[in-house]
Design an enzyme around this catalytic site. Structure first.
Site, PDB file in Angstrom:
ATOM      1  N   ARG A   8      40.680  34.125  30.043  1.00 45.97           N
ATOM      2  CA  ARG A   8      41.893  34.824  30.582  1.00 45.97           C
ATOM      3  C   ARG A   8      43.210  33.454  30.872  1.00 45.97           C
ATOM      4  O   ARG A   8      42.747  32.447  30.564  1.00 45.97           O
ATOM      5  CB  ARG A   8      41.521  35.153  32.055  1.00 45.97           C
ATOM      6  CG  ARG A   8      40.678  36.447  31.992  1.00 45.97           C
ATOM      7  CD  ARG A   8      40.332  36.876  33.367  1.00 45.97           C
ATOM      8  NE  ARG A   8      41.336  36.834  34.308  1.00 45.97           N
ATOM      9  CZ  ARG A   8      41.113  36.456  35.635  1.00 45.97           C
ATOM     10  NH1 ARG A   8      40.080  36.306  35.997  1.00 45.97           N
ATOM     11  NH2 ARG A   8      42.467  36.699  36.431  1.00 45.97           N
ATOM     12  N   SER A  10      44.818  32.682  33.533  1.00 43.71           N
ATOM     13  CA  SER A  10      45.153  32.046  34.851  1.00 43.71           C
ATOM     14  C   SER A  10      44.843  30.630  34.883  1.00 43.71           C
ATOM     15  O   SER A  10      43.951  30.048  33.955  1.00 43.71           O
ATOM     16  CB  SER A  10      44.489  32.819  36.066  1.00 43.71           C
ATOM     17  OG  SER A  10      43.062  32.410  35.743  1.00 43.71           O
ATOM     18  N   LYS A  80      30.461  36.568  37.907  1.00 44.16           N
ATOM     19  CA  LYS A  80      30.840  37.448  38.686  1.00 44.16           C
ATOM     20  C   LYS A  80      31.886  38.682  38.307  1.00 44.16           C
ATOM     21  O   LYS A  80      31.773  39.759  38.772  1.00 44.16           O
ATOM     22  CB  LYS A  80      31.236  37.122  40.327  1.00 44.16           C
ATOM     23  CG  LYS A  80      32.846  36.595  40.309  1.00 44.16           C
ATOM     24  CD  LYS A  80      33.082  36.296  41.577  1.00 44.16           C
ATOM     25  CE  LYS A  80      34.688  35.724  41.797  1.00 44.16           C
ATOM     26  NZ  LYS A  80      35.334  35.324  42.975  1.00 44.16           N
ATOM     27  N   ASP A  81      32.551  38.396  37.211  1.00 37.20           N
ATOM     28  CA  ASP A  81      33.571  39.416  36.842  1.00 37.20           C
ATOM     29  C   ASP A  81      32.823  40.154  35.971  1.00 37.20           C
ATOM     30  O   ASP A  81      33.332  41.201  35.249  1.00 37.20           O
ATOM     31  CB  ASP A  81      34.743  38.596  36.140  1.00 37.20           C
ATOM     32  CG  ASP A  81      35.546  38.125  36.924  1.00 37.20           C
ATOM     33  OD1 ASP A  81      35.510  38.349  38.276  1.00 37.20           O
ATOM     34  OD2 ASP A  81      36.153  37.297  36.738  1.00 37.20           O
ATOM     35  N   THR A 124      42.061  40.213  52.392  1.00 34.42           N
ATOM     36  CA  THR A 124      40.832  40.330  51.438  1.00 34.42           C
ATOM     37  C   THR A 124      40.966  41.813  50.895  1.00 34.42           C
ATOM     38  O   THR A 124      40.847  42.735  51.825  1.00 34.42           O
ATOM     39  CB  THR A 124      39.546  39.977  51.773  1.00 34.42           C
ATOM     40  OG1 THR A 124      38.694  40.387  50.935  1.00 34.42           O
ATOM     41  CG2 THR A 124      39.261  40.667  53.091  1.00 34.42           C
ATOM     42  N   SER A 126      38.162  42.746  48.904  1.00 31.98           N
ATOM     43  CA  SER A 126      36.954  42.784  48.468  1.00 31.98           C
ATOM     44  C   SER A 126      36.060  43.823  49.689  1.00 31.98           C
ATOM     45  O   SER A 126      36.168  43.593  50.707  1.00 31.98           O
ATOM     46  CB  SER A 126      36.280  41.488  48.404  1.00 31.98           C
ATOM     47  OG  SER A 126      34.940  41.981  48.609  1.00 31.98           O
ATOM     48  N   LEU A 127      35.624  44.819  49.180  1.00 27.37           N
ATOM     49  CA  LEU A 127      34.700  45.660  50.235  1.00 27.37           C
ATOM     50  C   LEU A 127      33.816  44.961  50.429  1.00 27.37           C
ATOM     51  O   LEU A 127      33.293  45.161  51.773  1.00 27.37           O
ATOM     52  CB  LEU A 127      34.486  47.182  49.370  1.00 27.37           C
ATOM     53  CG  LEU A 127      35.675  48.099  49.076  1.00 27.37           C
ATOM     54  CD1 LEU A 127      34.942  49.132  48.115  1.00 27.37           C
ATOM     55  CD2 LEU A 127      36.358  48.248  49.881  1.00 27.37           C
ATOM     56  N   ARG A 146      45.441  40.849  46.568  1.00 22.56           N
ATOM     57  CA  ARG A 146      45.439  40.586  45.265  1.00 22.56           C
ATOM     58  C   ARG A 146      46.263  39.626  44.604  1.00 22.56           C
ATOM     59  O   ARG A 146      47.184  39.224  45.285  1.00 22.56           O
ATOM     60  CB  ARG A 146      45.492  41.706  44.271  1.00 22.56           C
ATOM     61  CG  ARG A 146      44.534  42.942  44.425  1.00 22.56           C
ATOM     62  CD  ARG A 146      42.968  42.632  43.632  1.00 22.56           C
ATOM     63  NE  ARG A 146      43.464  42.229  42.374  1.00 22.56           N
ATOM     64  CZ  ARG A 146      43.831  42.643  41.440  1.00 22.56           C
ATOM     65  NH1 ARG A 146      44.034  43.947  41.337  1.00 22.56           N
ATOM     66  NH2 ARG A 146      44.002  41.993  40.126  1.00 22.56           N
ATOM     67  N   GLY A 147      45.869  38.800  43.535  1.00 20.98           N
ATOM     68  CA  GLY A 147      46.501  37.972  42.848  1.00 20.98           C
ATOM     69  C   GLY A 147      45.581  36.676  42.698  1.00 20.98           C
ATOM     70  O   GLY A 147      44.571  36.385  43.043  1.00 20.98           O
ATOM     71  N   ASN A 148      46.209  35.874  41.759  1.00 19.41           N
ATOM     72  CA  ASN A 148      45.662  34.602  41.187  1.00 19.41           C
ATOM     73  C   ASN A 148      45.769  33.594  42.838  1.00 19.41           C
ATOM     74  O   ASN A 148      46.254  34.212  43.664  1.00 19.41           O
ATOM     75  CB  ASN A 148      46.160  33.801  40.297  1.00 19.41           C
ATOM     76  CG  ASN A 148      47.572  33.632  40.241  1.00 19.41           C
ATOM     77  OD1 ASN A 148      48.141  33.149  41.497  1.00 19.41           O
ATOM     78  ND2 ASN A 148      48.239  33.503  39.343  1.00 19.41           N
ATOM     79  N   THR A 151      49.047  32.577  43.837  1.00 18.79           N
ATOM     80  CA  THR A 151      49.818  33.896  44.340  1.00 18.79           C
ATOM     81  C   THR A 151      49.475  33.946  45.930  1.00 18.79           C
ATOM     82  O   THR A 151      50.214  34.566  46.729  1.00 18.79           O
ATOM     83  CB  THR A 151      49.444  35.070  43.622  1.00 18.79           C
ATOM     84  OG1 THR A 151      50.141  34.637  42.145  1.00 18.79           O
ATOM     85  CG2 THR A 151      50.215  36.201  44.304  1.00 18.79           C
TER      86      THR A 151
END
Length: 306
Positions: A8, A10, A80-81, A124, A126-127, A146-148, A151
């Site tokens: 990616r 980023s 983790k992705d 966050t 994330s659930l 969200r975002g890098n 950000t």
């Protein structure tokens, strides 16, 4: 020989991929490496939480396509992705470069999670994080975030949240750990499977060919951890849409696996610790998952919302 590798675009993804490639270069100096930056759906859609976009795989699908179509030879991911099931024809070649797996708190105003006043906003999406953080504090508000990394930090500076909770590993790889106000212990907030680990993916047919390449990157203990955590996910069919976590630690000849699972509301939760032999990580992951499935059955019988 030339090896084309995908990543990616980023700042963090490129950095950790290049760190990985440097290790591979030292192992086989005669090999030439060529970088390919690939934009994924997760990079393009930043205005909604991952679980609303489609869950796991959002940061790797396009990269996997490049692998399958032989435009690249290997790919480097944050483990983790990676979904618990990969696209047919691809495999996990190696895991390594282990970094701090914990989550951490960043805030301009507050030094600790306990210090944050009631009603404050925690950024966050994330659930998994929301469900576990709510167990520590029921009086805070969680907002989509969200975002890098850059950000997210900019949003924090602009006052969009009073604090944010993110993975410590990324900050440390970017040498920005000075921004951390507090680390959550593994017992407080169990990380997602694979947090803090990097993974190399390749075509299944090329696995044997690339084995000499990974000699100095691959970590045996990290792979044992990975096998336990990902088996837990596989049994439960977990992704970003389900609040769950799994973190394994290898200690001598034992694996300690800490797991977390919540219903969609995040209010009904199960938190467990299992111990098993290092020779049988998948069996430990399955045992932990089966226990949660059994607990869900009991809770459903009692008309709770699992």
């Amino acid at each position: 020989m030339k090896i084309k590798y995908g990543t990616r675009g980023s700042k963090l993804a490129v950095l950790q991929t290049r760190q990985t490639v440097e290790i591979l270069k030292k192992t086989l100096p005669e090999v030439e490496f060529e970088e390919h930056i690939i934009k994924t759906l997760g990079d393009k859609v930043t205005d909604m939480p991952l679980f609303k976009v489609g869950g796991q795989g959002l940061f790797i699908k396009e990269i996997e396509t490049e692998l399958l179509e032989k435009r690249i030879d290997i790919a480097v991911h944050s483990l983790k992705d990676m979904p618990h099931e990969m696209s047919e024809g691809l495999c996990l070649l190696a895991v390594g470069l282990e970094e701090d797996p914990r989550d951490c708190l960043i805030s301009i105003k507050y030094s600790t999670y306990k210090e944050i006043p009631a009603g404050a906003v925690i950024g966050t999406s994330s659930l998994r994080r929301r469900a576990q953080l709510a167990l520590l504090r029921e009086d805070l508000i969680f907002s989509d975030y969200r975002g890098n990394l850059d950000t997210r930090l900019k949003k924090l500076e602009d006052g969009e949240a009073d604090a944010i909770v993110i993975a410590a590993a990324g900050l440390k790889r970017l040498q920005s750990e000075n921004k951390v106000r507090e680390y959550f212990s593994i017992n407080e907030v169990i990380p997602p499977a694979g947090q803090g680990l990097l993974a190399i993916q390749c075509r299944t047919d090329d696995k044997e060919r690339f084995f000499p390449l990974i000699k100095n990157f691959a970590s045996e203990s990290a792979m044992i951890r990975t096998r336990a955590e990902r088996e837990f996910l596989r049994i439960l069919q977990g992704g970003c849409k389900t609040p769950m976590a799994a973190h394994a630690q290898v200690t001598g000849d034992k694996i300690i696996l800490q797991t977390f699972f919540a219903d969609d509301s995040g209010k009904n939760t199960i938190k467990n610790i299992h111990t098993g032999a290092v020779e049988k990580p998948e069996e430990l992951g399955e045992e932990a998952a089966r226990e949660i499935l059994a607990a869900k059955e009991i809770l459903c019988t009692n008309r709770m919302s699992f």
